[in-house]
Each structure stands twice: as C-alpha cells, then as structure tokens.
Design an enzyme around this catalytic site. Sequence first.
Site, PDB file in Angstrom:
ATOM      1  N   GLN A 146       0.843  -1.202   0.000  1.00 48.53           N
ATOM      2  CA  GLN A 146       0.000   0.000   0.000  1.00 48.53           C
ATOM      3  C   GLN A 146       0.880   1.255   0.000  1.00 48.53           C
ATOM      4  OE1 GLN A 146      -3.474  -0.701   2.984  1.00 48.53           O
ATOM      5  NE2 GLN A 146      -1.862  -2.163   3.503  1.00 48.53           N
ATOM      6  N   ASN A 147       2.183   1.059   0.197  1.00 44.48           N
ATOM      7  CA  ASN A 147       3.121   2.178   0.302  1.00 44.48           C
ATOM      8  C   ASN A 147       3.490   2.721  -1.075  1.00 44.48           C
ATOM      9  OD1 ASN A 147       2.931   1.481   2.964  1.00 44.48           O
ATOM     10  ND2 ASN A 147       4.922   0.457   3.042  1.00 44.48           N
TER      11      ASN A 147
ATOM     12  N   GLU B  57       0.851  -3.478  17.254  1.00 43.47           N
ATOM     13  CA  GLU B  57      -0.505  -3.316  17.788  1.00 43.47           C
ATOM     14  C   GLU B  57      -1.442  -4.353  17.169  1.00 43.47           C
ATOM     15  OE1 GLU B  57       0.795   0.054  19.789  1.00 43.47           O
ATOM     16  OE2 GLU B  57      -1.214  -0.884  19.935  1.00 43.47           O
TER      17      GLU B  57
ATOM     18  N   THR C  30       0.278  -2.912   8.632  1.00 44.09           N
ATOM     19  CA  THR C  30      -0.926  -2.244   8.136  1.00 44.09           C
ATOM     20  C   THR C  30      -2.028  -2.297   9.193  1.00 44.09           C
ATOM     21  OG1 THR C  30      -2.606  -2.118   6.394  1.00 44.09           O
ATOM     22  CG2 THR C  30      -1.770  -4.319   6.920  1.00 44.09           C
TER      23      THR C  30
ATOM     24  N   ASP D  89       6.309   4.538  -1.446  1.00 43.50           N
ATOM     25  CA  ASP D  89       7.692   4.997  -1.245  1.00 43.50           C
ATOM     26  C   ASP D  89       8.735   4.262  -2.091  1.00 43.50           C
ATOM     27  OD1 ASP D  89       7.439   3.412   2.019  1.00 43.50           O
ATOM     28  OD2 ASP D  89       8.040   2.506   0.103  1.00 43.50           O
TER      29      ASP D  89
ATOM     30  N   CYS E  39       3.365  21.196 -15.357  1.00 41.07           N
ATOM     31  CA  CYS E  39       3.962  20.436 -16.458  1.00 41.07           C
ATOM     32  C   CYS E  39       4.364  21.434 -17.542  1.00 41.07           C
ATOM     33  CB  CYS E  39       2.899  19.467 -16.964  1.00 41.07           C
ATOM     34  SG  CYS E  39       3.218  18.738 -18.561  1.00 41.07           S
TER      35      CYS E  39
ATOM     36  N   HIS F 239      -1.274   1.318  -4.372  1.00 36.16           N
ATOM     37  CA  HIS F 239      -1.669   2.736  -4.314  1.00 36.16           C
ATOM     38  C   HIS F 239      -0.754   3.618  -5.159  1.00 36.16           C
ATOM     39  CE1 HIS F 239      -3.733   1.871  -0.188  1.00 36.16           C
ATOM     40  NE2 HIS F 239      -4.517   1.576  -1.189  1.00 36.16           N
TER      41      HIS F 239
ATOM     42  N   ASN G  22       3.093  -6.681  13.605  1.00 32.02           N
ATOM     43  CA  ASN G  22       2.590  -5.353  13.969  1.00 32.02           C
ATOM     44  C   ASN G  22       2.733  -5.172  15.480  1.00 32.02           C
ATOM     45  OD1 ASN G  22       0.895  -3.032  14.420  1.00 32.02           O
ATOM     46  ND2 ASN G  22      -0.191  -3.510  12.531  1.00 32.02           N
TER      47      ASN G  22
HETATM   48  N1  APR Z   1       6.584  -2.147  12.378  1.00 27.14           N
HETATM   49  C1  APR Z   1       5.405  -2.775  12.019  1.00 27.14           C
HETATM   50  N2  APR Z   1       4.194  -2.170  12.102  1.00 27.14           N
HETATM   51  C2  APR Z   1       4.146  -0.907  12.596  1.00 27.14           C
HETATM   52  C3  APR Z   1       5.318  -0.211  12.998  1.00 27.14           C
HETATM   53  C4  APR Z   1       6.569  -0.889  12.872  1.00 27.14           C
HETATM   54  N3  APR Z   1       7.700  -0.307  13.221  1.00 27.14           N
HETATM   55  N4  APR Z   1       4.956   1.030  13.441  1.00 27.14           N
HETATM   56  C5  APR Z   1       3.586   1.102  13.307  1.00 27.14           C
HETATM   57  N5  APR Z   1       3.117  -0.067  12.817  1.00 27.14           N
HETATM   58  C6  APR Z   1       1.735  -0.419  12.495  1.00 27.14           C
HETATM   59  C7  APR Z   1       0.669   0.340  13.282  1.00 27.14           C
HETATM   60  O1  APR Z   1       0.379  -0.320  14.508  1.00 27.14           O
HETATM   61  C8  APR Z   1      -0.514   0.309  12.316  1.00 27.14           C
HETATM   62  O2  APR Z   1      -1.297  -0.870  12.526  1.00 27.14           O
HETATM   63  O3  APR Z   1       1.539  -0.099  11.156  1.00 27.14           O
HETATM   64  C9  APR Z   1       0.165   0.217  10.936  1.00 27.14           C
HETATM   65  C10 APR Z   1       0.105   1.496  10.121  1.00 27.14           C
HETATM   66  O4  APR Z   1      -1.236   1.727   9.814  1.00 27.14           O
HETATM   67  P1  APR Z   1      -1.651   2.967   8.872  1.00 27.14           P
HETATM   68  O5  APR Z   1      -0.899   4.151   9.267  1.00 27.14           O
HETATM   69  O6  APR Z   1      -3.128   2.992   8.868  1.00 27.14           O
HETATM   70  O7  APR Z   1      -1.079   2.543   7.432  1.00 27.14           O
HETATM   71  P2  APR Z   1      -1.730   1.612   6.307  1.00 27.14           P
HETATM   72  O8  APR Z   1      -2.459   0.469   6.897  1.00 27.14           O
HETATM   73  O9  APR Z   1      -0.652   1.320   5.355  1.00 27.14           O
HETATM   74  O10 APR Z   1      -2.777   2.635   5.637  1.00 27.14           O
HETATM   75  C11 APR Z   1      -3.489   2.204   4.506  1.00 27.14           C
HETATM   76  O11 APR Z   1      -4.456   4.377   4.208  1.00 27.14           O
HETATM   77  O12 APR Z   1      -4.112   6.597   4.452  1.00 27.14           O
HETATM   78  C12 APR Z   1      -4.225   5.601   3.521  1.00 27.14           C
HETATM   79  O13 APR Z   1      -3.337   5.465   1.340  1.00 27.14           O
HETATM   80  C13 APR Z   1      -2.972   5.443   2.684  1.00 27.14           C
HETATM   81  O14 APR Z   1      -1.869   3.391   1.995  1.00 27.14           O
HETATM   82  C14 APR Z   1      -2.471   4.060   3.078  1.00 27.14           C
HETATM   83  C15 APR Z   1      -3.721   3.355   3.556  1.00 27.14           C
END
Ligand code: APR
Length: 253
Positions: free
Chosen positions: A104-105, A218, A191, A107, A151, A122, A216
């Site tokens: 989903q990143n 959390e 995620t 980067d 552009c 994404h 994760n």
């Molecule tokens: N290692 C592993 N997981 C981690 C770490 C870490 N160091 N730090 C935080 N996390 C976890 C958090 O606990 C959380 O569950 O990563 C998750 C990040 O969640 P989000 O910030 O919601 O990211 P993501 O799930 O990728 O978001 C999905 O939402 O905003 C949109 O388009 C954007 O692609 C993104 C999509």
Amino acid sequence: MINTRPIDQAADILSNAQTVVALTGAGISVESGIPPFRGKGGLWEKMDPMEVAHIDAFLENPERVWRLLIKDMKTVLDTARPNPGHTGLVDLEQMGRLQTIITQNVDGLHQAAGSSDVIEFHGNFAWQRCLDCDQTIRTDQVDLAKIPPQCGCGGILRPDCIFFGEMIPPEALVRSQQLAAACDVMLVIGTSAMVQPSASIPFIAKDNGADIIEVNPEPTPLSGRISNLQLMGRAANLVPQLAGGVRKRLNSH
Ligand code: APR
C-alpha cells in the site's frame, strides 16, 4: 520439541510453504523515517485525510494540498532508505519463501531494497502526472519553486498515487486478488487493515485456506479473527529474525 514462540511457529510455517505473498503497509517504512497514517504520530492525527488526501479536495484546491501534504511528503521520501524490514523480505524471496509483495506504500522502498515482484496497490510517489496532458514526470525532476508545480504544457502536476475517492489500478487489484486466492501463507506487515479494498486481501487468502501471519506492534481488525499468528513488534526487528529462522530450518533440511 514443539515450538511455542510465535516467531518459531511462523518460521516453521514459512519454511514448509509453497507460495507466500506479503501485504505491507506504512508500518514497515516507519523505521525508514516515514510516519504512518494512523495511530500514535500518524499523519491523520494532524490533518483530516478527506481534506488533504481525497481527489475532490485536490481538484478543488491543488495548491492547498501541495502545501499541506505533498511538499512535505517529497522531503521525507527523498531521503528515505530501506530498513531491515524491507531487506528481510528480500532474504525470504532469495530463499524462495516469498513470491510477491502487495504494498500500500508509495515509497518504492521494497524495490530499492531489491524485491523483484512488487504490486504497487496505491501507485508510486516517484512519478508525477499532468492533469491536462497526462504526461508523467519523475518527482525528482519537478521544480517546487512554484506550488502547485506545473507540467511543460502548463497543466498542474499530481502524484501518480491513488487518492481517496479514486479506483485502484485494475491490473494491481485483479493480480492481488488472484495471488491472495492462490497463496498458502500471507504475511501481513505494518498495516492497520482499515482501508478498502486492500484490507480485504487477507480475507481472500484466508477464505482460500492460507495461513495469515501478522507483524505489527498493535492488534488490528485481523488479529484474533483471521490471523493464525501475531508477531507483536516492529517489522525492522521481527522480519529479519523471521528470515533468519527460515534460513536455519532450510539449512537443517
Ligand atoms: N513495524 C510494524 N508495524 C508498525 C510499525 C513498525 N515499526 N509502526 C507502526 N506499525 C503499524 C501500526 O500499529 C498500524 O497498525 O503499522 C500500521 C500502520 O497503519 P496505517 O498508518 O493505517 O497505514 P496503512 O495500513 O498502510 O494505511 C493504509 O491508508 O491513508 C491511507 O493510502 C494510505 O496506503 C495508506 C492506507
């Protein structure tokens, strides 16, 4: 001897797996200095995603979205480098224990680390697209002296990423769903599993009999529901450990 630690159980499952797919989110890039979107220190704690990351908000006022979000994103992404979470997945791939990453990143850090098959669900921030002529330009070629940047044709540039309110590229969506249905293990790393349609990918894998292993710090909506194993901690710490455990098992076969 029965391995009781989740990370040992996960290494057992991975070392016996045929087809492994990983779904990654912002958490895997936190140790590369890129803030997550949700949770503590998340971007959406500071700004409303519907005001800065929705296509309607961008089209209504591109200058505002460039100023509030995209300009800083560029600064952060320009200096971000892969961390051991990314390189740990490259190790698993080289051991034949990971086939594809669905990320989903935006980067590009999986590819920078050396992963060979990455589905950018994404899009990718490395490119900007013109709203008028649809031409794409490398982000590192964009002159930010003028906001919003333009552009050559005079059209306004937008990141070649998916804003809220936009469709996932059909090829990425279909291929991800097919791989999820065919894998026997899905690694779900960093995620919050809150955003559709990516959050449904682990459910497709589960419905087709795959083991779901979460990494994760959390719990997420998947935890205790469809996840077989939860490795509670940071990706940069746990993914290399997991790869190390798999390597030990493969070497002992
Ligand atoms: N290692 C592993 N997981 C981690 C770490 C870490 N160091 N730090 C935080 N996390 C976890 C958090 O606990 C959380 O569950 O990563 C998750 C990040 O969640 P989000 O910030 O919601 O990211 P993501 O799930 O990728 O978001 C999905 O939402 O905003 C949109 O388009 C954007 O692609 C993104 C999509």
